[in-house]
Design a protein around this motif. Structure first.
Motif, PDB file in Angstrom:
ATOM      1  N   GLN A 161      41.508  74.291 -31.896  1.00 28.98           N
ATOM      2  CA  GLN A 161      40.442  74.222 -30.897  1.00 28.98           C
ATOM      3  C   GLN A 161      39.918  72.807 -30.671  1.00 28.98           C
ATOM      4  OE1 GLN A 161      37.934  77.358 -32.859  1.00 28.98           O
ATOM      5  NE2 GLN A 161      37.977  78.285 -30.832  1.00 28.98           N
ATOM      6  N   LEU A 162      40.552  71.826 -31.306  1.00 33.90           N
ATOM      7  CA  LEU A 162      40.076  70.452 -31.161  1.00 33.90           C
ATOM      8  C   LEU A 162      41.244  69.488 -31.244  1.00 33.90           C
ATOM      9  CD1 LEU A 162      37.595  68.474 -31.104  1.00 33.90           C
ATOM     10  CD2 LEU A 162      37.761  68.432 -33.603  1.00 33.90           C
ATOM     11  N   ARG A 163      41.278  68.551 -30.298  1.00 34.51           N
ATOM     12  CA  ARG A 163      42.253  67.466 -30.344  1.00 34.51           C
ATOM     13  C   ARG A 163      41.554  66.179 -29.942  1.00 34.51           C
ATOM     14  NH1 ARG A 163      44.797  66.716 -25.002  1.00 34.51           N
ATOM     15  NH2 ARG A 163      44.054  68.294 -23.529  1.00 34.51           N
ATOM     16  N   ILE A 164      42.140  65.072 -30.311  1.00 39.03           N
ATOM     17  CA  ILE A 164      41.573  63.767 -30.001  1.00 39.03           C
ATOM     18  C   ILE A 164      42.647  62.933 -29.320  1.00 39.03           C
ATOM     19  CG2 ILE A 164      42.089  62.937 -32.337  1.00 39.03           C
ATOM     20  CD1 ILE A 164      39.105  61.746 -30.227  1.00 39.03           C
ATOM     21  N   LYS A 165      42.284  62.302 -28.229  1.00 41.00           N
ATOM     22  CA  LYS A 165      43.225  61.460 -27.490  1.00 41.00           C
ATOM     23  C   LYS A 165      43.191  60.046 -28.061  1.00 41.00           C
ATOM     24  CE  LYS A 165      44.519  60.179 -22.763  1.00 41.00           C
ATOM     25  NZ  LYS A 165      44.123  60.275 -21.331  1.00 41.00           N
ATOM     26  N   VAL A 166      44.330  59.573 -28.541  1.00 35.61           N
ATOM     27  CA  VAL A 166      44.438  58.240 -29.137  1.00 35.61           C
ATOM     28  C   VAL A 166      45.277  57.351 -28.227  1.00 35.61           C
ATOM     29  CG1 VAL A 166      45.250  56.921 -31.133  1.00 35.61           C
ATOM     30  CG2 VAL A 166      44.221  59.182 -31.464  1.00 35.61           C
ATOM     31  N   LEU A 191      36.640  54.973 -53.884  1.00 33.45           N
ATOM     32  CA  LEU A 191      37.387  53.833 -53.385  1.00 33.45           C
ATOM     33  C   LEU A 191      38.554  54.404 -52.586  1.00 33.45           C
ATOM     34  CD1 LEU A 191      37.674  50.741 -53.318  1.00 33.45           C
ATOM     35  CD2 LEU A 191      39.315  50.969 -55.204  1.00 33.45           C
ATOM     36  N   ILE A 192      38.612  54.033 -51.320  1.00 31.60           N
ATOM     37  CA  ILE A 192      39.622  54.567 -50.416  1.00 31.60           C
ATOM     38  C   ILE A 192      40.558  53.447 -49.981  1.00 31.60           C
ATOM     39  CG2 ILE A 192      39.997  55.619 -48.134  1.00 31.60           C
ATOM     40  CD1 ILE A 192      37.193  56.911 -48.469  1.00 31.60           C
ATOM     41  N   GLN A 193      41.854  53.706 -50.081  1.00 28.91           N
ATOM     42  CA  GLN A 193      42.827  52.823 -49.462  1.00 28.91           C
ATOM     43  C   GLN A 193      42.890  53.209 -47.989  1.00 28.91           C
ATOM     44  OE1 GLN A 193      46.860  53.109 -50.900  1.00 28.91           O
ATOM     45  NE2 GLN A 193      47.460  51.188 -49.935  1.00 28.91           N
ATOM     46  N   VAL A 194      42.501  52.288 -47.129  1.00 34.96           N
ATOM     47  CA  VAL A 194      42.389  52.581 -45.702  1.00 34.96           C
ATOM     48  C   VAL A 194      43.783  52.580 -45.067  1.00 34.96           C
ATOM     49  CG1 VAL A 194      41.372  51.886 -43.504  1.00 34.96           C
ATOM     50  CG2 VAL A 194      40.097  51.526 -45.647  1.00 34.96           C
ATOM     51  N   HIS A 195      44.116  53.672 -44.389  1.00 34.21           N
ATOM     52  CA  HIS A 195      45.368  53.742 -43.649  1.00 34.21           C
ATOM     53  C   HIS A 195      45.155  53.470 -42.168  1.00 34.21           C
ATOM     54  CE1 HIS A 195      48.326  55.831 -46.533  1.00 34.21           C
ATOM     55  NE2 HIS A 195      47.319  55.362 -47.244  1.00 34.21           N
ATOM     56  N   ALA A 196      43.983  53.826 -41.645  1.00 36.97           N
ATOM     57  CA  ALA A 196      43.704  53.614 -40.223  1.00 36.97           C
ATOM     58  C   ALA A 196      42.201  53.485 -40.022  1.00 36.97           C
ATOM     59  CB  ALA A 196      44.256  54.766 -39.392  1.00 36.97           C
ATOM     60  N   ALA A 197      41.812  52.639 -39.064  1.00 37.33           N
ATOM     61  CA  ALA A 197      40.408  52.432 -38.719  1.00 37.33           C
ATOM     62  C   ALA A 197      40.236  52.592 -37.216  1.00 37.33           C
ATOM     63  CB  ALA A 197      39.947  51.038 -39.157  1.00 37.33           C
ATOM     64  N   GLY A 198      39.364  53.496 -36.816  1.00 38.85           N
ATOM     65  CA  GLY A 198      39.069  53.671 -35.397  1.00 38.85           C
ATOM     66  C   GLY A 198      38.123  52.578 -34.917  1.00 38.85           C
ATOM     67  N   GLY A 257      37.569  47.894 -21.852  1.00 37.85           N
ATOM     68  CA  GLY A 257      37.763  49.233 -21.302  1.00 37.85           C
ATOM     69  C   GLY A 257      39.180  49.527 -20.860  1.00 37.85           C
ATOM     70  N   ARG A 258      40.170  48.926 -21.512  1.00 38.18           N
ATOM     71  CA  ARG A 258      41.570  49.092 -21.102  1.00 38.18           C
ATOM     72  C   ARG A 258      42.281  50.208 -21.847  1.00 38.18           C
ATOM     73  NH1 ARG A 258      44.262  45.314 -23.020  1.00 38.18           N
ATOM     74  NH2 ARG A 258      42.795  43.796 -23.872  1.00 38.18           N
ATOM     75  N   ARG A 259      41.579  50.944 -22.660  1.00 37.53           N
ATOM     76  CA  ARG A 259      42.239  51.945 -23.501  1.00 37.53           C
ATOM     77  C   ARG A 259      42.410  53.268 -22.775  1.00 37.53           C
ATOM     78  NH1 ARG A 259      36.975  51.538 -24.311  1.00 37.53           N
ATOM     79  NH2 ARG A 259      35.675  53.315 -24.903  1.00 37.53           N
ATOM     80  N   GLN A 260      43.445  53.987 -23.173  1.00 38.53           N
ATOM     81  CA  GLN A 260      43.686  55.351 -22.706  1.00 38.53           C
ATOM     82  C   GLN A 260      43.541  56.278 -23.908  1.00 38.53           C
ATOM     83  OE1 GLN A 260      44.249  56.186 -19.413  1.00 38.53           O
ATOM     84  NE2 GLN A 260      43.810  54.029 -19.022  1.00 38.53           N
ATOM     85  N   GLY A 261      42.317  56.483 -24.328  1.00 33.26           N
ATOM     86  CA  GLY A 261      42.045  57.210 -25.560  1.00 33.26           C
ATOM     87  C   GLY A 261      41.450  56.246 -26.578  1.00 33.26           C
ATOM     88  N   LYS A 262      41.297  56.720 -27.800  1.00 36.42           N
ATOM     89  CA  LYS A 262      40.658  55.922 -28.847  1.00 36.42           C
ATOM     90  C   LYS A 262      41.614  54.860 -29.377  1.00 36.42           C
ATOM     91  CE  LYS A 262      36.978  55.543 -31.598  1.00 36.42           C
ATOM     92  NZ  LYS A 262      36.523  56.698 -32.397  1.00 36.42           N
ATOM     93  N   THR A 263      41.086  53.643 -29.550  1.00 34.76           N
ATOM     94  CA  THR A 263      41.860  52.549 -30.121  1.00 34.76           C
ATOM     95  C   THR A 263      41.799  52.615 -31.643  1.00 34.76           C
ATOM     96  OG1 THR A 263      41.404  51.134 -28.218  1.00 34.76           O
ATOM     97  CG2 THR A 263      42.065  50.031 -30.254  1.00 34.76           C
TER      98      THR A 263
END
Length: 333
Positions: free
Chosen positions: A295-300, A33-40, A320-326
């Protein structure tokens, strides 16, 4: 702990999601059981909400949200690899009839998640699972990318594409990536040679970058005509084309005349069938290792959304208005 929670529910197709109380899940055998802090938020989430995305097998009403990051608050029977208080991330729900991550709590198969990289915030970690797993399954599981290869990523600035570029670079390949003019600087920042697909046709960039021989690996993350172009960009005999959107009707003649190979990538399969779930957890541990190694980054996308803003978040992705992951945030960092 309260036996109810807030969640964003897609009641019917093509209607706004409704934030309301629903029953809080209880973890079953082998679950956390996970308390969700963020959802992609992925394009697939918006398609399901619109009544499309039938391959995800998610009947409505449903709580959507495939990607998550959060904290373990309860262990189901038999779970030994995690402890209460662990920070985790994963692609663990929102399809196949399972509750998704747009809720305060989610019960998930422990095999589907991994310890969150310390170097990432909850927002960043929630943005990573689906796109990383999709990129890894293609480049590593199907094509075994390795040093000395020339790799072409179609859509190199997109969600899967930007991760694919970084995985191929980390594994020693010489990486090229297509994109529009506005994305070329970002592709270059990721360490790939950018190719403006509007300014150069396939034959031109194959001649320029491979002396006409073709690329060892071509990963199509766009689909449609881009997959057809991939068949013309791959090396004779040893070349390998991959696609995570190979769902249309395509002529295999260009690929066949090269004696080359094709592999499809369908990242949802372990969630839908139950087969290969532990491998998803393994892939996420590989992601964490690359993050920790720098060696890895993610654009949010920098717009901050809470659960109450979920419809604005879905609109941003669908349009399609995002600049990285919403990302939608449900708890404090």
């Amino acid at each position: 702990m309260n036996n109810t929670m807030f969640a964003a529910v897609a009641e019917t197709a093509q209607a706004p999601l409704i934030v309301r109380h629903i029953a809080r899940p209880t973890p079953g055998k082998g679950q956390l059981l996970i308390q969700v802090h963020a959802a992609g938020i992925n394009p697939l989430d918006t398609k399901i909400a619109a009544g499309a995305g039938g391959h995800a097998r998610q009947p409505l009403p449903a709580v959507l949200g495939i990607d998550l990051a959060g904290v373990v608050v309860e262990l189901g029977e038999g779970v030994v690899d995690f402890a209460i208080g662990d920070e985790v991330f994963g692609m663990a729900g929102g399809i196949g009839g399972a509750q998704g991550a747009l809720a305060e709590y989610i019960a998930v198969d422990a095999q589907l998640v991994a310890p969150k990289p310390r170097a990432l915030s909850m927002r960043e970690a929630a943005a990573l699972p689906l796109v990383f797993i999709t990129a890894w399954e293609g480049l590593v599981d199907r094509a075994n990318v390795h040093p000395g290869q020339q790799v072409l990523i179609h859509g190199g600035a997109g969600g899967v594409g930007q991760i694919a570029v970084q995985i191929a670079k980390a594994r020693g390949a010489d990486v090229y990536a297509t994109g529009s003019a506005s994305s070329l600087d970002f592709i270059r920042e990721l360490g790939a040679t950018p190719i403006d697909y509007r300014a150069q046709d396939t034959d031109s960039y194959v001649r320029l970058h491979t002396d006409g021989e073709g690329f060892d690996i071509v990963y199509d993350t766009v689909g449609g005509a881009t997959l057809d172009a991939s068949f013309n960009a791959v090396k004779t005999y040893t070349g390998h084309v991959l696609s995570c959107l190979g769902w249309g009707q395509h002529s295999l003649a260009p690929l066949s005349f090269r004696g080359a190979s094709y592999s499809g990538v369908f990242t949802l399969m372990p969630l839908l069938t139950g087969k290969g779930r532990a491998h998803h957890g393994h892939i996420l541990r590989e992601a964490a290792a690359l993050v920790e190694a720098g060696q890895l980054r993610i654009k949010v996308d920098q717009t901050r959304f809470g659960l109450e803003d979920v419809n604005e978040a879905f609109a941003q992705v669908a349009e399609g208005r995002r600049q990285g992951k919403t990302v939608v945030e449900l708890g404090a960092e």
